[in-house]
Design a protein around this motif. Structure first.
Motif, short mmCIF file in Angstrom:
data_model
loop_
_atom_site.label_atom_id
_atom_site.label_comp_id
_atom_site.label_asym_id
_atom_site.label_seq_id
_atom_site.Cartn_x
_atom_site.Cartn_y
_atom_site.Cartn_z
N SER A 69 20.66 -29.09 12.46
CA SER A 69 21.06 -28.16 11.69
C SER A 69 20.00 -27.72 10.58
O SER A 69 20.79 -27.81 9.22
CB SER A 69 22.41 -28.27 11.08
OG SER A 69 23.39 -28.33 12.24
N MET A 70 19.01 -27.48 10.85
CA MET A 70 18.00 -27.00 9.69
C MET A 70 17.41 -25.47 10.06
O MET A 70 16.93 -25.45 11.08
CB MET A 70 17.15 -27.97 9.43
CG MET A 70 16.04 -27.38 8.10
SD MET A 70 14.78 -28.83 7.75
CE MET A 70 13.86 -28.04 6.58
N ASN A 71 17.60 -24.45 9.31
CA ASN A 71 17.02 -23.21 9.40
C ASN A 71 15.87 -22.99 8.36
O ASN A 71 15.56 -23.80 7.67
CB ASN A 71 18.13 -21.95 9.42
CG ASN A 71 18.93 -22.06 8.11
OD1 ASN A 71 18.30 -22.44 7.13
ND2 ASN A 71 20.40 -21.88 8.27
N ARG A 72 15.34 -21.74 8.29
CA ARG A 72 14.18 -21.36 7.56
C ARG A 72 14.72 -21.13 6.15
O ARG A 72 14.03 -21.58 5.30
CB ARG A 72 13.52 -20.22 8.26
CG ARG A 72 14.30 -18.80 8.00
CD ARG A 72 13.44 -17.87 8.70
NE ARG A 72 14.15 -16.51 8.59
CZ ARG A 72 13.69 -15.21 9.10
NH1 ARG A 72 12.68 -15.21 9.77
NH2 ARG A 72 14.40 -14.16 8.87
N ARG A 73 16.01 -20.88 5.97
CA ARG A 73 16.37 -20.89 4.60
C ARG A 73 16.50 -22.30 3.95
O ARG A 73 16.25 -22.36 2.67
CB ARG A 73 17.94 -20.22 4.51
CG ARG A 73 18.30 -19.75 3.10
CD ARG A 73 19.80 -19.19 3.02
NE ARG A 73 19.40 -17.80 3.85
CZ ARG A 73 20.45 -16.73 4.16
NH1 ARG A 73 21.59 -17.08 4.07
NH2 ARG A 73 20.10 -15.73 4.83
N ASP A 74 16.89 -23.26 4.98
CA ASP A 74 16.90 -24.49 4.30
C ASP A 74 15.37 -24.79 3.94
O ASP A 74 15.14 -25.82 2.87
CB ASP A 74 17.54 -25.57 5.31
CG ASP A 74 18.87 -25.31 5.69
OD1 ASP A 74 19.68 -24.96 4.62
OD2 ASP A 74 19.26 -25.51 6.94
N TYR A 129 11.04 -13.77 1.20
CA TYR A 129 11.54 -13.27 -0.07
C TYR A 129 13.09 -12.83 0.33
O TYR A 129 13.97 -13.43 -0.69
CB TYR A 129 10.93 -12.11 -0.57
CG TYR A 129 9.60 -12.14 -0.81
CD1 TYR A 129 8.94 -13.19 -1.72
CD2 TYR A 129 8.46 -11.29 -0.54
CE1 TYR A 129 7.74 -13.15 -2.08
CE2 TYR A 129 7.17 -11.36 -1.23
CZ TYR A 129 6.88 -12.37 -1.72
OH TYR A 129 5.54 -12.32 -2.22
N ALA A 130 13.37 -12.65 1.36
CA ALA A 130 14.69 -12.39 1.84
C ALA A 130 15.55 -13.66 1.70
O ALA A 130 16.74 -13.70 1.29
CB ALA A 130 14.99 -11.80 3.08
N GLU A 131 15.01 -14.82 2.30
CA GLU A 131 15.66 -16.05 2.33
C GLU A 131 15.99 -16.47 0.73
O GLU A 131 17.06 -16.99 0.50
CB GLU A 131 14.90 -16.96 3.13
CG GLU A 131 14.79 -16.60 4.56
CD GLU A 131 16.07 -16.68 5.29
OE1 GLU A 131 17.15 -16.77 4.58
OE2 GLU A 131 16.02 -16.49 6.72
#
Length: 213
Positions: A69-74, A129-131
């Motif tokens: 459970s790791m996404n690009r926001r992480d 930037y969005a993240e």
């Protein structure tokens, strides 16, 4: 082009994109408290490529990792946490995310990766930037105008540092060291040296450049 002028144009009018992203992400943000515990670590590391300009090992080939459970926001939060509370400029944020995404993409196990394309100052993806704005909307990052007021800076909040350190702790040692090294390396570079180093290691990212340094 001097540093202030260059930064004014960094990543094509960052300020306006940041405001749009901030507005959107405040509506869709949901609090992320996901565990970053590891399962089944299998690490095998071979000799990395060496960047002759910076001395940073840019490409850690052969490192494999199983992460839950790791996404690009992480990933963005991990970079901000690895910066140890210091603020990143737009070019530093973009290049750090580019290096991690490009060289150890296996750390992102959920959702899409970033899609960096050659732009005015090298690899760029507006979703970085969005993240960062999504993290700010959740209280985990601080997006603030620079001292010059012409672009934003990005840093982990106290809350973000805590979760970001948990994310870093969930990485195998080679991956964690790479993320930390990248964050500290981009912070140590001037605008010009950072862009030139990326162009030296990744010549394809220079094709749309307007950088004259």
């Amino acid at each position: 082009m001097d540093l202030l002028t260059a930064n004014h144009y960094v990543e094509s009018s960052t300020g306006s994109m940041d405001r749009d992203a901030n507005s959107t992400e405040r509506r869709i943000c949901t609090r992320q408290v996901a565990s970053v515990a590891l399962s089944s670590l299998d690490v095998a590391r071979s000799s990395p490529s060496h960047d002759p300009i910076s001395g940073l090992d840019l490409v850690p080939h052969g490192v494999q990792l199983s992460v839950r459970s790791m996404n690009r926001r992480d990933l963005v939060l991990a970079v901000l946490a690895a910066s140890q509370g210091r603020s990143l400029t737009p070019v530093q944020m973009q290049k750090a995310a580019f290096l991690v995404t490009t060289n150890i993409p296996q750390v992102v196990t959920e959702g899409p990766l970033f899609n960096f394309v050659p732009y005015d100052y090298g690899p760029f993806d507006k979703d970085v930037y969005a993240e960062a704005h999504a993290l700010a909307a959740c209280g985990e990052a601080v997006v603030a105008p620079s001292a010059q007021g012409r672009w934003n800076t990005y840093a982990a909040s106290a809350q973000g540092l805590q979760r970001g350190q948990q994310i870093l702790a969930g990485l195998a040692p080679p991956q964690r060291k790479y993320v930390e090294d990248v964050a500290l390396w981009v912070l140590s570079q001037s605008f010009g040296s950072l862009v030139k180093s990326i162009y030296s290691a990744y010549p394809a990212m220079k094709q749309n450049s307007i950088f004259q340094g």
